[in-house]
Design a protein around this motif. Structure first.
Motif, PDB file in Angstrom:
ATOM      1  N   THR A  47      15.091  -2.571  10.091  1.00  0.00           N
ATOM      2  CA  THR A  47      14.948  -1.470   9.137  1.00  0.00           C
ATOM      3  C   THR A  47      14.004  -1.839   7.990  1.00  0.00           C
ATOM      4  O   THR A  47      13.811  -1.057   7.067  1.00  0.00           O
ATOM      5  N   ASN A  48      13.428  -3.039   8.075  1.00  0.00           N
ATOM      6  CA  ASN A  48      12.511  -3.515   7.036  1.00  0.00           C
ATOM      7  C   ASN A  48      11.255  -4.024   7.723  1.00  0.00           C
ATOM      8  O   ASN A  48      11.300  -5.010   8.458  1.00  0.00           O
ATOM      9  N   LEU A  49      10.130  -3.339   7.477  1.00  0.00           N
ATOM     10  CA  LEU A  49       8.905  -3.678   8.188  1.00  0.00           C
ATOM     11  C   LEU A  49       7.717  -3.700   7.235  1.00  0.00           C
ATOM     12  O   LEU A  49       7.543  -2.784   6.430  1.00  0.00           O
ATOM     13  N   ASN A  50       6.897  -4.756   7.361  1.00  0.00           N
ATOM     14  CA  ASN A  50       5.626  -4.843   6.643  1.00  0.00           C
ATOM     15  C   ASN A  50       4.485  -4.711   7.651  1.00  0.00           C
ATOM     16  O   ASN A  50       4.508  -5.361   8.702  1.00  0.00           O
ATOM     17  N   ILE A  51       3.511  -3.891   7.310  1.00  0.00           N
ATOM     18  CA  ILE A  51       2.332  -3.718   8.160  1.00  0.00           C
ATOM     19  C   ILE A  51       1.117  -4.114   7.340  1.00  0.00           C
ATOM     20  O   ILE A  51       0.876  -3.559   6.261  1.00  0.00           O
ATOM     21  N   VAL A  52       0.349  -5.076   7.829  1.00  0.00           N
ATOM     22  CA  VAL A  52      -0.856  -5.538   7.144  1.00  0.00           C
ATOM     23  C   VAL A  52      -2.057  -5.246   8.032  1.00  0.00           C
ATOM     24  O   VAL A  52      -2.135  -5.735   9.169  1.00  0.00           O
ATOM     25  N   VAL A  53      -2.967  -4.457   7.504  1.00  0.00           N
ATOM     26  CA  VAL A  53      -4.209  -4.146   8.206  1.00  0.00           C
ATOM     27  C   VAL A  53      -5.314  -4.960   7.538  1.00  0.00           C
ATOM     28  O   VAL A  53      -5.698  -4.680   6.399  1.00  0.00           O
ATOM     29  N   GLU A  54      -5.794  -5.972   8.214  1.00  0.00           N
ATOM     30  CA  GLU A  54      -6.762  -6.884   7.618  1.00  0.00           C
ATOM     31  C   GLU A  54      -8.149  -6.216   7.503  1.00  0.00           C
ATOM     32  O   GLU A  54      -8.355  -5.105   8.017  1.00  0.00           O
ATOM     33  N   PRO A  55      -9.101  -6.864   6.814  1.00  0.00           N
ATOM     34  CA  PRO A  55     -10.403  -6.226   6.560  1.00  0.00           C
ATOM     35  C   PRO A  55     -11.138  -5.798   7.828  1.00  0.00           C
ATOM     36  O   PRO A  55     -11.070  -6.456   8.865  1.00  0.00           O
ATOM     37  N   SER A  56     -11.842  -4.669   7.698  1.00  0.00           N
ATOM     38  CA  SER A  56     -12.756  -4.169   8.740  1.00  0.00           C
ATOM     39  C   SER A  56     -12.057  -3.904  10.067  1.00  0.00           C
ATOM     40  O   SER A  56     -12.599  -4.168  11.134  1.00  0.00           O
ATOM     41  N   VAL A  57     -10.841  -3.375   9.984  1.00  0.00           N
ATOM     42  CA  VAL A  57     -10.091  -2.978  11.178  1.00  0.00           C
ATOM     43  C   VAL A  57     -10.193  -1.463  11.342  1.00  0.00           C
ATOM     44  O   VAL A  57     -10.162  -0.709  10.373  1.00  0.00           O
ATOM     45  N   GLU A  58     -10.306  -1.016  12.583  1.00  0.00           N
ATOM     46  CA  GLU A  58     -10.220   0.400  12.911  1.00  0.00           C
ATOM     47  C   GLU A  58      -9.070   0.591  13.885  1.00  0.00           C
ATOM     48  O   GLU A  58      -9.031  -0.054  14.935  1.00  0.00           O
ATOM     49  N   ALA A  59      -8.107   1.484  13.514  1.00  0.00           N
ATOM     50  CA  ALA A  59      -6.924   1.622  14.358  1.00  0.00           C
ATOM     51  C   ALA A  59      -6.258   2.979  14.164  1.00  0.00           C
ATOM     52  O   ALA A  59      -6.374   3.605  13.111  1.00  0.00           O
ATOM     53  N   ASP A  78       6.487  -1.127   4.258  1.00  0.00           N
ATOM     54  CA  ASP A  78       5.340  -1.416   3.399  1.00  0.00           C
ATOM     55  C   ASP A  78       4.082  -1.542   4.253  1.00  0.00           C
ATOM     56  O   ASP A  78       4.115  -2.152   5.324  1.00  0.00           O
ATOM     57  N   MET A  79       2.984  -0.991   3.749  1.00  0.00           N
ATOM     58  CA  MET A  79       1.712  -1.085   4.458  1.00  0.00           C
ATOM     59  C   MET A  79       0.613  -1.476   3.490  1.00  0.00           C
ATOM     60  O   MET A  79       0.544  -0.942   2.383  1.00  0.00           O
ATOM     61  N   LYS A  80      -0.247  -2.404   3.913  1.00  0.00           N
ATOM     62  CA  LYS A  80      -1.391  -2.801   3.111  1.00  0.00           C
ATOM     63  C   LYS A  80      -2.654  -2.640   3.928  1.00  0.00           C
ATOM     64  O   LYS A  80      -2.794  -3.235   4.990  1.00  0.00           O
ATOM     65  N   LEU A  81      -3.563  -1.816   3.408  1.00  0.00           N
ATOM     66  CA  LEU A  81      -4.871  -1.640   4.030  1.00  0.00           C
ATOM     67  C   LEU A  81      -5.876  -2.458   3.225  1.00  0.00           C
ATOM     68  O   LEU A  81      -6.129  -2.163   2.053  1.00  0.00           O
ATOM     69  N   MET A  82      -6.448  -3.464   3.849  1.00  0.00           N
ATOM     70  CA  MET A  82      -7.386  -4.320   3.149  1.00  0.00           C
ATOM     71  C   MET A  82      -8.795  -3.737   3.210  1.00  0.00           C
ATOM     72  O   MET A  82      -9.007  -2.647   3.760  1.00  0.00           O
ATOM     73  N   GLU A  83      -9.749  -4.424   2.626  1.00  0.00           N
ATOM     74  CA  GLU A  83     -11.087  -3.889   2.410  1.00  0.00           C
ATOM     75  C   GLU A  83     -11.715  -3.356   3.701  1.00  0.00           C
ATOM     76  O   GLU A  83     -11.688  -4.009   4.737  1.00  0.00           O
ATOM     77  N   ASN A  84     -12.252  -2.153   3.581  1.00  0.00           N
ATOM     78  CA  ASN A  84     -13.034  -1.533   4.660  1.00  0.00           C
ATOM     79  C   ASN A  84     -12.217  -1.270   5.927  1.00  0.00           C
ATOM     80  O   ASN A  84     -12.776  -1.128   7.016  1.00  0.00           O
ATOM     81  N   SER A  85     -10.895  -1.183   5.804  1.00  0.00           N
ATOM     82  CA  SER A  85     -10.077  -0.837   6.967  1.00  0.00           C
ATOM     83  C   SER A  85     -10.020   0.681   7.117  1.00  0.00           C
ATOM     84  O   SER A  85     -10.025   1.424   6.139  1.00  0.00           O
ATOM     85  N   GLN A  86      -9.959   1.124   8.371  1.00  0.00           N
ATOM     86  CA  GLN A  86      -9.977   2.551   8.686  1.00  0.00           C
ATOM     87  C   GLN A  86      -8.783   2.840   9.595  1.00  0.00           C
ATOM     88  O   GLN A  86      -8.765   2.397  10.746  1.00  0.00           O
ATOM     89  N   VAL A  87      -7.799   3.593   9.073  1.00  0.00           N
ATOM     90  CA  VAL A  87      -6.552   3.776   9.814  1.00  0.00           C
ATOM     91  C   VAL A  87      -6.115   5.238   9.792  1.00  0.00           C
ATOM     92  O   VAL A  87      -6.120   5.886   8.740  1.00  0.00           O
ATOM     93  N   LYS A  88      -5.760   5.725  10.973  1.00  0.00           N
ATOM     94  CA  LYS A  88      -5.023   6.985  11.075  1.00  0.00           C
ATOM     95  C   LYS A  88      -3.588   6.614  11.408  1.00  0.00           C
ATOM     96  O   LYS A  88      -3.317   5.952  12.417  1.00  0.00           O
ATOM     97  N   PHE A  89      -2.651   7.037  10.548  1.00  0.00           N
ATOM     98  CA  PHE A  89      -1.263   6.590  10.656  1.00  0.00           C
ATOM     99  C   PHE A  89      -0.349   7.804  10.769  1.00  0.00           C
ATOM    100  O   PHE A  89      -0.350   8.687   9.910  1.00  0.00           O
TER     101      PHE A  89
END
Length: 290
Positions: A47-59, A78-89
């Protein structure tokens, strides 16, 4: 499509470019995911989840909360989108608890772009979404659908806060209540002092199918900077009797007429989902709740 069942993640092979440990799912830098990644949280084993999207990811990411237990539960995501990441969530929350809480927090860094689509079809839930724009040029687009029917009560608080200049955020939230369902949506757009060149816009819509249903929508703007653009709009109403009469005069039942009208409001949001299977599933869940 790649399905990640986090309840038994140790017994499956993860897609290339994905790691999972200590409740943290990482999408590794400079990875372009061609397949949609579907994350399933079932049976409350996590029930506790962290999502990290590292730089320059497309997902494209889908997170499914499918919970049939009626006891109390709290989900922390929790979600962290790092530099230049492109995400549809896409977040689909179908929780049958009689006292559920959802805390979702995201941080968008410089030049990142997140499209957030939420489908909330819970029994009783208090959901709080804190979506922070922490990097210059970060962009956020939010679309949510909340549906309540018999004995359901849902509260949705969405806070989009600009902590960086030249960041943009825009939300559209639609709530639909039938039977004696209750929905309250608070949409907050906040631009901190010094965050010049930023923009914040929001639209909130509430639709009730009868006099027993309740919807309350509150658009809120908190602006502490002059060199910005911002705006909001909100509407709440019952379906127009003339439209219902017209459809019924064509041999359509009252229930089907209401569904047609409601789906007209929902379609622009559902169309944001570019995976046909997921689109059909979301539409099915929403229409079953209606």
């Amino acid at each position: 499509m790649s399905i990640i069942q986090l309840t038994n993640v140790n017994n499956q092979s993860l897609p290339s470019g994905v790691t999972f440990s200590d409740n943290t799912l990482k999408l590794l830098k400079k990875t372009i995911f061609k397949d949609t990644l579907t994350i399933k949280l079932n049976h409350r084993e996590l029930t506790n989840l962290n999502i990290v999207v590292e730089p320059s990811v497309e997902a494209k990411l889908i997170l499914e909360l499918n919970d049939t237990d009626s006891s109390d539960v709290t989900y922390d995501i929790d979600m962290k989108l790092m530099e230049n990441s492109q995400v549809k969530f896409l977040l689909i929350s179908e929780v049958q608890s009689n006292n559920a809480k959802l805390n979702f927090k995201s941080s968008s860094l410089a030049d990142s772009n997140m499209e957030f689509i939420g489908g909330f079809v819970n029994n009783v839930m208090d959901a709080k979404l804190f979506l922070d724009l922490d990097g210059k040029g970060a962009n956020l687009r939010v679309r949510t659908i909340t549906v309540s029917s018999t004995n359901h009560s849902q509260k949705l608080d969405i806070h989009m806060t600009h902590y960086a200049p030249f960041s943009s955020a825009e939300m559209t939230n639609v709530g639909i209540a039938g039977q004696n369902g209750i929905i309250k949506i608070n949409g907050v757009g906040q631009i901190e002092q010094g965050m010049n060149g930023s923009s914040a816009f929001q639209t909130l819509k509430g639709i009730i199918t009868n006099d027993k249903a309740q919807i309350d929508v509150n658009p809120i703007l908190i602006i502490d900077e002059h060199d910005v653009t911002a705006g909001h709009a909100a509407t709440v109403g019952k379906m127009e009797d003339e439209v219902i009469f017209y459809l019924r005069s064509r041999g359509i039942t009252l229930e089907d007429a209401q569904r047609l009208i409601i789906n007209g409001y929902l379609q622009p949001i559902i169309d944001e989902i570019d995976d046909e299977l997921i689109k059909e599933n979301v539409a099915k869940i929403v229409n079953e709740r209606i």
